[in-house]
Motif scaffolding. Structure first.
Motif, mmCIF file in Angstrom:
data_model
loop_
_atom_site.group_PDB
_atom_site.id
_atom_site.type_symbol
_atom_site.label_atom_id
_atom_site.label_comp_id
_atom_site.label_asym_id
_atom_site.label_seq_id
_atom_site.Cartn_x
_atom_site.Cartn_y
_atom_site.Cartn_z
ATOM 1 N N LEU A 179 63.399 166.932 13.557
ATOM 2 C CA LEU A 179 61.974 166.875 13.222
ATOM 3 C C LEU A 179 61.483 165.432 13.100
ATOM 4 C CD1 LEU A 179 61.656 169.729 10.560
ATOM 5 C CD2 LEU A 179 61.090 169.807 13.000
ATOM 6 N N LEU A 180 62.278 164.577 12.476
ATOM 7 C CA LEU A 180 61.888 163.171 12.343
ATOM 8 C C LEU A 180 61.817 162.481 13.700
ATOM 9 C CD1 LEU A 180 63.940 162.104 9.182
ATOM 10 C CD2 LEU A 180 61.453 162.346 9.362
ATOM 11 N N THR A 181 62.748 162.791 14.583
ATOM 12 C CA THR A 181 62.737 162.187 15.915
ATOM 13 C C THR A 181 61.513 162.626 16.702
ATOM 14 O OG1 THR A 181 65.159 162.206 15.908
ATOM 15 C CG2 THR A 181 64.079 161.825 18.014
ATOM 16 N N LEU A 182 61.176 163.915 16.598
ATOM 17 C CA LEU A 182 59.951 164.402 17.240
ATOM 18 C C LEU A 182 58.731 163.650 16.720
ATOM 19 C CD1 LEU A 182 60.373 168.296 17.303
ATOM 20 C CD2 LEU A 182 60.305 166.772 19.268
ATOM 21 N N LEU A 183 58.631 163.537 15.400
ATOM 22 C CA LEU A 183 57.475 162.876 14.790
ATOM 23 C C LEU A 183 57.393 161.416 15.210
ATOM 24 C CD1 LEU A 183 55.101 162.969 12.798
ATOM 25 C CD2 LEU A 183 56.729 162.409 10.968
ATOM 26 N N GLU A 184 58.510 160.700 15.148
ATOM 27 C CA GLU A 184 58.525 159.279 15.497
ATOM 28 C C GLU A 184 58.041 159.049 16.917
ATOM 29 O OE1 GLU A 184 62.338 157.620 12.882
ATOM 30 O OE2 GLU A 184 62.634 158.475 14.883
ATOM 31 N N ILE A 238 54.590 157.266 18.487
ATOM 32 C CA ILE A 238 54.632 156.095 19.368
ATOM 33 C C ILE A 238 53.838 156.345 20.635
ATOM 34 C CG2 ILE A 238 56.150 154.719 20.848
ATOM 35 C CD1 ILE A 238 58.263 154.885 18.710
ATOM 36 N N VAL A 239 54.031 157.515 21.243
ATOM 37 C CA VAL A 239 53.317 157.828 22.490
ATOM 38 C C VAL A 239 51.806 157.800 22.268
ATOM 39 C CG1 VAL A 239 52.865 159.647 24.181
ATOM 40 C CG2 VAL A 239 55.217 159.138 23.509
ATOM 41 N N PHE A 240 51.334 158.429 21.193
ATOM 42 C CA PHE A 240 49.895 158.472 20.930
ATOM 43 C C PHE A 240 49.349 157.117 20.508
ATOM 44 C CE2 PHE A 240 50.390 163.066 20.939
ATOM 45 C CZ PHE A 240 49.181 163.476 21.488
ATOM 46 N N THR A 241 50.143 156.339 19.779
ATOM 47 C CA THR A 241 49.687 155.002 19.389
ATOM 48 C C THR A 241 49.479 154.127 20.610
ATOM 49 O OG1 THR A 241 50.815 155.137 17.247
ATOM 50 C CG2 THR A 241 50.257 152.944 18.054
ATOM 51 N N LEU A 290 57.860 151.327 26.993
ATOM 52 C CA LEU A 290 58.241 151.909 25.714
ATOM 53 C C LEU A 290 57.655 153.307 25.560
ATOM 54 C CD1 LEU A 290 59.547 151.730 22.946
ATOM 55 C CD2 LEU A 290 57.519 150.523 22.129
ATOM 56 N N GLY A 291 56.432 153.503 26.033
ATOM 57 C CA GLY A 291 55.832 154.828 26.000
ATOM 58 C C GLY A 291 56.614 155.827 26.847
ATOM 59 N N GLU A 324 62.625 160.441 25.354
ATOM 60 C CA GLU A 324 63.403 160.856 24.190
ATOM 61 C C GLU A 324 62.923 162.210 23.672
ATOM 62 O OE1 GLU A 324 65.962 159.352 23.654
ATOM 63 O OE2 GLU A 324 65.793 157.184 23.479
ATOM 64 N N LEU A 325 61.618 162.460 23.717
ATOM 65 C CA LEU A 325 61.094 163.756 23.292
ATOM 66 C C LEU A 325 61.679 164.886 24.138
ATOM 67 C CD1 LEU A 325 57.314 162.940 22.699
ATOM 68 C CD2 LEU A 325 58.953 163.723 20.980
ATOM 69 N N TRP A 326 61.719 164.672 25.433
ATOM 70 C CA TRP A 326 62.275 165.666 26.340
ATOM 71 C C TRP A 326 63.781 165.799 26.129
ATOM 72 C CZ3 TRP A 326 60.751 165.555 32.252
ATOM 73 C CH2 TRP A 326 61.083 166.784 32.836
ATOM 74 N N TYR A 327 64.424 164.665 25.948
ATOM 75 C CA TYR A 327 65.877 164.587 25.817
ATOM 76 C C TYR A 327 66.387 165.410 24.622
ATOM 77 C CZ TYR A 327 70.345 162.067 26.416
ATOM 78 O OH TYR A 327 71.644 161.726 26.654
ATOM 79 N N ILE A 328 65.769 165.207 23.458
ATOM 80 C CA ILE A 328 66.256 165.899 22.269
ATOM 81 C C ILE A 328 65.967 167.390 22.332
ATOM 82 C CG2 ILE A 328 66.070 163.852 20.812
ATOM 83 C CD1 ILE A 328 63.497 165.032 19.656
ATOM 84 N N ASN A 329 64.949 167.793 23.077
ATOM 85 C CA ASN A 329 64.674 169.221 23.215
ATOM 86 C C ASN A 329 65.616 169.897 24.198
ATOM 87 O OD1 ASN A 329 62.224 170.149 21.611
ATOM 88 N ND2 ASN A 329 61.451 168.255 22.496
ATOM 89 N N VAL A 330 66.367 169.118 24.945
ATOM 90 C CA VAL A 330 67.399 169.664 25.831
ATOM 91 C C VAL A 330 68.714 169.855 25.089
ATOM 92 C CG1 VAL A 330 68.812 169.174 27.877
ATOM 93 C CG2 VAL A 330 66.354 168.780 27.952
ATOM 94 N N THR A 331 69.027 168.942 24.162
ATOM 95 C CA THR A 331 70.352 168.931 23.540
ATOM 96 C C THR A 331 70.386 169.469 22.107
ATOM 97 O OG1 THR A 331 69.991 166.621 22.873
ATOM 98 C CG2 THR A 331 71.125 167.006 24.962
ATOM 99 N N ILE A 332 69.481 169.012 21.247
ATOM 100 C CA ILE A 332 69.599 169.350 19.824
ATOM 101 C C ILE A 332 69.435 170.848 19.542
ATOM 102 C CG2 ILE A 332 68.644 168.958 17.522
ATOM 103 C CD1 ILE A 332 68.097 166.125 18.223
#
Length: 317
Positions: free
Chosen positions: A36-41, A45-48, A63-64, A70-78
């Motif tokens: 959840l923290l990784t998603l939020l972070e 960043i993307v919206f900022t 960086l965006g 990373e958002l896509w990545y963690i939804n594949v593995t976690i």
């Protein structure tokens, strides 16, 4: 174990980290909180970056893309990792396993190339500051980003082309928390030498070639920084690339340890721990490493995102 007609395994069982029920529950809570923290972070960043015109520069453009990756990545593995804590035998279909493997490889390769492009961007910014706007125009940054994504997904397609041609007759137990190349190669009942060779060669190309770009870029950056006469100037120049260098060291070291080998090596449980490092911990740390020490991003977040949340635009009557 259920088999498809023709002897192919229909589903795989992910072992994960077998331990007591209490520890399984604690691990689930821990990794779910990180998720959840990784998603939020990364969403922040993307919206900022998207909402702040002053951040529409190559460094933050890449960086965006990294945060979106990373958002896509963690939804594949976690989610797979969390599933192994909720069930003793977390099952995944053959098609689902191959689909997850395709996106995992594609995103991992894309990140390797993207980190190399970001290192080259820092090299131009520090070593060629006067010519930087002409050497890295917006059109070139877009082409670089497209090349990163294209090369990653093409490399994954080539790997999966050979892996999916293998036969899986049983057993169907994967000693991992998601579908990865090495455990699948260990389970095949057909000749895997060609698939192993293709996997190894593409791993060298997609990991070592970008790493060579990173090492060359930072060698030139360090040489340029050492030529700066004042300590304050050296510190300011190095601070612009220190966060990227930290991410590169963590990501490439864990990735090289796991994948830059010619043989299937998933016989040791400590490899699962290394996998947790680059699939869970690195995406969690990346936003903090990049942005908490970056005054521009912090100021932009406070002015753009927080202000929009606390003071929304006036709605006409």
């Amino acid at each position: 174990m259920r088999n498809l007609s023709g002897g192919h395994v229909e589903e795989f069982v992910l072992v994960g980290f077998p331990t007591s029920s209490l520890i399984q529950l604690l691990l689930f809570v821990f990794f779910f909180a990180i998720y959840l923290l990784t998603l939020l972070e990364n969403v922040l960043i993307v919206f900022t970056i998207w909402l702040t015109p002053s951040l529409h520069r190559p460094m933050y453009f890449f960086l965006g893309h990294l945060s979106f990756l990373e958002l896509w990545y963690i939804n594949v593995t976690i989610p797979r990792l969390l599933g192994t804590f909720l069930a003793q035998d977390s099952r995944v279909s053959y098609v689902g396993c191959m689909t997850q493997l395709y996106f995992f490889i594609a995103l991992a390769c894309t990140e390797c190339v993207l980190l190399a492009v970001m290192a080259y961007d820092r090299y131009l910014a520090i070593c060629e500051p006067l010519r930087y706007p002409s050497l890295m125009p917006p059109s070139l940054t877009t082409r670089f980003a497209a090349a990163c994504w294209g090369s990653g997904f093409f490399s994954s397609m080539m790997k999966l082309l050979f892996i999916s041609r293998l036969s899986y007759c049983g057993p169907n137990i994967i000693n991992h928390f998601f579908c990865d190349i090495s455990p699948l190669l260990n389970l095949t009942c057909s000749d895997k030498e060609q698939a192993e060779l293709v996997d190894f060669l593409l791993a060298l190309v997609m990991i070592l070639l970008p790493l060579l770009v990173v090492v060359s870029s930072y060698a030139a950056i360090i040489a340029a920084i050492l030529r700066i006469p004042t300590a304050q100037g050296r510190h300011k120049a190095f601070s612009t690339c220190a966060s990227h260098l930290a991410v590169v060291v963590i990501y490439y070291s864990s990735t090289l340890f796991t994948y830059a080998r010619p043989r299937a090596m998933y016989t040791f449980n400590h490899n699962k721990i290394i996998s947790v490092l680059y699939t869970v911990i690195v995406p969690f740390l990346n936003p903090a490493i990049y942005c908490l020490r970056n005054k521009e991003v912090k100021d932009a977040f406070q002015k753009t995102v927080l202000v929009r949340c606390h003071y929304p635009r006036d709605v006409p009557d």
